[in-house]
Design a protein around this motif. Structure first.
Motif, PDB file in Angstrom:
ATOM      1  N   ILE A   1       0.760  -0.759   0.031  1.00 33.81           N
ATOM      2  CA  ILE A   1       0.215   0.170  -0.007  1.00 33.81           C
ATOM      3  C   ILE A   1       0.926   1.490   0.403  1.00 33.81           C
ATOM      4  O   ILE A   1       1.998   1.423   0.821  1.00 33.81           O
ATOM      5  CB  ILE A   1      -0.810  -0.266   1.433  1.00 33.81           C
ATOM      6  N   LEU A   2       0.396   1.525  -0.784  1.00 39.35           N
ATOM      7  CA  LEU A   2       1.539   2.953  -1.242  1.00 39.35           C
ATOM      8  C   LEU A   2       1.295   4.637  -1.432  1.00 39.35           C
ATOM      9  O   LEU A   2      -0.447   4.240  -1.345  1.00 39.35           O
ATOM     10  CB  LEU A   2       2.720   3.320  -2.273  1.00 39.35           C
ATOM     11  N   PRO A   3       1.679   5.703  -0.416  1.00 43.39           N
ATOM     12  CA  PRO A   3       1.231   6.420  -0.721  1.00 43.39           C
ATOM     13  C   PRO A   3       0.921   7.276  -2.360  1.00 43.39           C
ATOM     14  O   PRO A   3       0.980   7.110  -3.174  1.00 43.39           O
ATOM     15  CB  PRO A   3       2.573   7.713  -0.513  1.00 43.39           C
ATOM     16  N   CYS A   4      -0.549   7.883  -2.413  1.00 44.58           N
ATOM     17  CA  CYS A   4      -1.180   7.945  -3.941  1.00 44.58           C
ATOM     18  C   CYS A   4      -1.427   9.048  -3.849  1.00 44.58           C
ATOM     19  O   CYS A   4      -2.164  10.021  -2.736  1.00 44.58           O
ATOM     20  CB  CYS A   4      -2.048   7.633  -4.310  1.00 44.58           C
ATOM     21  N   GLY A   5      -2.027  10.394  -4.825  1.00 38.10           N
ATOM     22  CA  GLY A   5      -2.895  11.719  -5.043  1.00 38.10           C
ATOM     23  C   GLY A   5      -2.993  11.848  -5.880  1.00 38.10           C
ATOM     24  O   GLY A   5      -2.800  11.594  -6.839  1.00 38.10           O
ATOM     25  N   PHE A   6      -4.218  12.707  -6.093  1.00 39.19           N
ATOM     26  CA  PHE A   6      -4.542  12.492  -7.419  1.00 39.19           C
ATOM     27  C   PHE A   6      -5.737  14.001  -7.441  1.00 39.19           C
ATOM     28  O   PHE A   6      -5.794  14.768  -6.759  1.00 39.19           O
ATOM     29  CB  PHE A   6      -6.718  11.098  -7.694  1.00 39.19           C
ATOM     30  N   ASP A   7      -5.649  14.728  -8.629  1.00 37.44           N
ATOM     31  CA  ASP A   7      -6.678  15.773  -8.885  1.00 37.44           C
ATOM     32  C   ASP A   7      -5.362  16.668  -8.360  1.00 37.44           C
ATOM     33  O   ASP A   7      -5.874  18.178  -8.312  1.00 37.44           O
ATOM     34  CB  ASP A   7      -7.525  16.351  -8.638  1.00 37.44           C
ATOM     35  N   GLY A   8      -4.314  16.562  -8.504  1.00 38.48           N
ATOM     36  CA  GLY A   8      -3.055  17.539  -8.371  1.00 38.48           C
ATOM     37  C   GLY A   8      -2.937  17.993  -6.567  1.00 38.48           C
ATOM     38  O   GLY A   8      -2.600  18.286  -5.956  1.00 38.48           O
ATOM     39  N   ALA A   9      -3.409  16.808  -6.031  1.00 43.19           N
ATOM     40  CA  ALA A   9      -3.693  16.670  -4.303  1.00 43.19           C
ATOM     41  C   ALA A   9      -2.282  15.934  -4.341  1.00 43.19           C
ATOM     42  O   ALA A   9      -1.558  14.942  -4.685  1.00 43.19           O
ATOM     43  CB  ALA A   9      -4.657  16.536  -3.739  1.00 43.19           C
ATOM     44  N   ALA A  10      -1.626  16.443  -3.072  1.00 44.53           N
ATOM     45  CA  ALA A  10      -0.130  15.486  -2.253  1.00 44.53           C
ATOM     46  C   ALA A  10      -0.468  14.560  -2.147  1.00 44.53           C
ATOM     47  O   ALA A  10      -1.453  13.981  -2.021  1.00 44.53           O
ATOM     48  CB  ALA A  10      -0.110  16.369  -1.185  1.00 44.53           C
ATOM     49  N   PRO A  11       0.793  13.431  -1.783  1.00 46.07           N
ATOM     50  CA  PRO A  11       0.136  11.899  -1.933  1.00 46.07           C
ATOM     51  C   PRO A  11      -0.370  11.577  -0.431  1.00 46.07           C
ATOM     52  O   PRO A  11       0.768  11.626   0.109  1.00 46.07           O
ATOM     53  CB  PRO A  11       1.675  11.378  -2.770  1.00 46.07           C
ATOM     54  N   GLU A  12      -1.180  12.217  -0.093  1.00 43.15           N
ATOM     55  CA  GLU A  12      -1.734  11.495   1.500  1.00 43.15           C
ATOM     56  C   GLU A  12      -2.432  10.760   0.956  1.00 43.15           C
ATOM     57  O   GLU A  12      -3.364  10.424   2.430  1.00 43.15           O
ATOM     58  CB  GLU A  12      -2.701  12.998   1.832  1.00 43.15           C
ATOM     59  N   MET A  13      -3.213   9.961  -0.014  1.00 46.28           N
ATOM     60  CA  MET A  13      -4.247   8.693   0.448  1.00 46.28           C
ATOM     61  C   MET A  13      -3.673   7.670  -0.127  1.00 46.28           C
ATOM     62  O   MET A  13      -2.324   7.997  -0.068  1.00 46.28           O
ATOM     63  CB  MET A  13      -5.089   9.136  -0.940  1.00 46.28           C
ATOM     64  N   ARG A  14      -3.659   6.492   0.432  1.00 47.38           N
ATOM     65  CA  ARG A  14      -3.079   5.115   0.458  1.00 47.38           C
ATOM     66  C   ARG A  14      -4.165   4.130  -0.836  1.00 47.38           C
ATOM     67  O   ARG A  14      -5.129   4.267  -1.113  1.00 47.38           O
ATOM     68  CB  ARG A  14      -3.320   4.558   0.817  1.00 47.38           C
ATOM     69  N   CYS A  15      -3.068   4.043  -1.876  1.00 46.01           N
ATOM     70  CA  CYS A  15      -3.441   2.508  -2.662  1.00 46.01           C
ATOM     71  C   CYS A  15      -3.023   1.391  -2.896  1.00 46.01           C
ATOM     72  O   CYS A  15      -1.909   1.301  -2.602  1.00 46.01           O
ATOM     73  CB  CYS A  15      -3.366   3.390  -4.206  1.00 46.01           C
ATOM     74  N   ASN A  16      -3.757   0.088  -2.809  1.00 41.76           N
ATOM     75  CA  ASN A  16      -3.206  -1.236  -3.215  1.00 41.76           C
ATOM     76  C   ASN A  16      -2.265  -0.634  -4.319  1.00 41.76           C
ATOM     77  O   ASN A  16      -2.523   0.102  -5.706  1.00 41.76           O
ATOM     78  CB  ASN A  16      -3.984  -1.834  -3.505  1.00 41.76           C
ATOM     79  N   ALA A  17      -1.058  -1.574  -4.525  1.00 41.94           N
ATOM     80  CA  ALA A  17      -0.203  -1.495  -5.643  1.00 41.94           C
ATOM     81  C   ALA A  17       0.784  -2.757  -5.743  1.00 41.94           C
ATOM     82  O   ALA A  17       0.694  -3.799  -4.624  1.00 41.94           O
ATOM     83  CB  ALA A  17       0.817  -0.385  -5.460  1.00 41.94           C
ATOM     84  N   GLY A  18       0.832  -3.480  -6.707  1.00 39.86           N
ATOM     85  CA  GLY A  18       1.078  -4.452  -6.849  1.00 39.86           C
ATOM     86  C   GLY A  18       2.503  -4.584  -8.534  1.00 39.86           C
ATOM     87  O   GLY A  18       2.428  -3.962  -8.648  1.00 39.86           O
ATOM     88  N   VAL A  19       3.854  -5.218  -7.762  1.00 35.99           N
ATOM     89  CA  VAL A  19       4.778  -5.233  -8.204  1.00 35.99           C
ATOM     90  C   VAL A  19       5.149  -6.759  -8.998  1.00 35.99           C
ATOM     91  O   VAL A  19       5.151  -7.503  -9.290  1.00 35.99           O
ATOM     92  CB  VAL A  19       5.723  -4.599  -7.542  1.00 35.99           C
ATOM     93  N   LYS A  20       5.384  -6.361 -10.805  1.00 33.50           N
ATOM     94  CA  LYS A  20       6.067  -7.784 -11.389  1.00 33.50           C
ATOM     95  C   LYS A  20       7.325  -7.711 -11.483  1.00 33.50           C
ATOM     96  O   LYS A  20       7.368  -6.683 -12.564  1.00 33.50           O
ATOM     97  CB  LYS A  20       5.070  -7.815 -12.508  1.00 33.50           C
ATOM     98  N   ARG A  21       8.029  -8.022 -10.793  1.00 29.95           N
ATOM     99  CA  ARG A  21       9.762  -7.625 -11.111  1.00 29.95           C
ATOM    100  C   ARG A  21      10.147  -8.358 -12.315  1.00 29.95           C
ATOM    101  O   ARG A  21       9.655  -9.924 -12.686  1.00 29.95           O
ATOM    102  CB  ARG A  21      10.395  -7.972  -9.595  1.00 29.95           C
ATOM    103  N   ASN A  22      11.468  -8.262 -13.072  1.00 28.31           N
ATOM    104  CA  ASN A  22      11.593  -8.778 -14.621  1.00 28.31           C
ATOM    105  C   ASN A  22      10.804  -9.376 -15.695  1.00 28.31           C
ATOM    106  O   ASN A  22       9.942 -10.173 -16.038  1.00 28.31           O
ATOM    107  CB  ASN A  22      12.462 -10.358 -14.299  1.00 28.31           C
ATOM    108  N   TRP A  23       9.459  -7.923 -15.488  1.00 29.17           N
ATOM    109  CA  TRP A  23       8.574  -8.080 -16.402  1.00 29.17           C
ATOM    110  C   TRP A  23       8.372  -7.976 -17.996  1.00 29.17           C
ATOM    111  O   TRP A  23       7.907  -9.112 -18.781  1.00 29.17           O
ATOM    112  CB  TRP A  23       7.378  -6.930 -16.184  1.00 29.17           C
TER     113      TRP A  23
END
Length: 160
Positions: A67-89
């Motif tokens: 879960i990483l910091p994120c922001g939308f509509d020009g807002a600072a990244p103060e929300m939290r978003c799920n994220a997944g990583v695919k290494r050596n994609w």
């Protein structure tokens, strides 16, 4: 008539008892809010943290999730978003990070090593013309893609 009076008194007594318990719980919740204490609900569970989504599981699709910091509509990244990583994609060893935005859509961000170099975009949502900017501080990178902002730590990309 006496029965109605007795029933009325009993109902009033029961309501008063329930009200007293409700007031007591309300006072402790208010006191907890003032002191910063976590106040449990009726099932003795603490309240969920604000703006933090339920985590996704890595499964076969992702090397890891976070879960990483994120922001939308020009807002600072103060929300939290799920994220997944695919290494050596990619065939060249590139890494893909997919961020699940609050509107249910995903944003793909592409990395070569720990350096982000682009994001998926489309004419349909207007993102095709957005600027992609990156800034680094220690072991984290902040990505500004148009009005969206994401903060991603190197450990997610590299593993560990």
């Amino acid at each position: 008539m006496n029965r109605l009076v007795v029933v009325g008194l009993l109902a009033g007594s029961l309501a008063a008892c329930g009200g007293a318990q409700g007031d007591e719980a309300g006072v402790s919740a208010a006191e907890g809010a003032e002191t910063g204490e976590v106040v449990a609900d009726a099932n003795n569970r603490p309240p969920p943290p604000p703006d933090i989504p339920e985590p996704i599981s890595p499964g076969d699709e992702y090397s890891a999730t976070t879960i990483l910091p994120c922001g939308f509509d020009g807002a600072a990244p103060e929300m939290r978003c799920n994220a997944g990583v695919k290494r050596n994609w990619g065939e060249d060893g590139t890494t893909l990070v997919e961020v699940f935005k609050p509107d249910g859509r995903k944003r793909a961000i592409f990395f070569q090593g720990t350096t982000p170099y682009g994001a998926d975009s489309a004419q349909a949502d207007g993102s095709a013309g957005w600027d992609f900017e990156v800034s680094r501080k220690d072991d984290e990178v902040t990505i500004s893609f148009g009005p969206e902002t994401y903060v991603i730590v190197d450990a997610l990309i590299e593993g560990g």
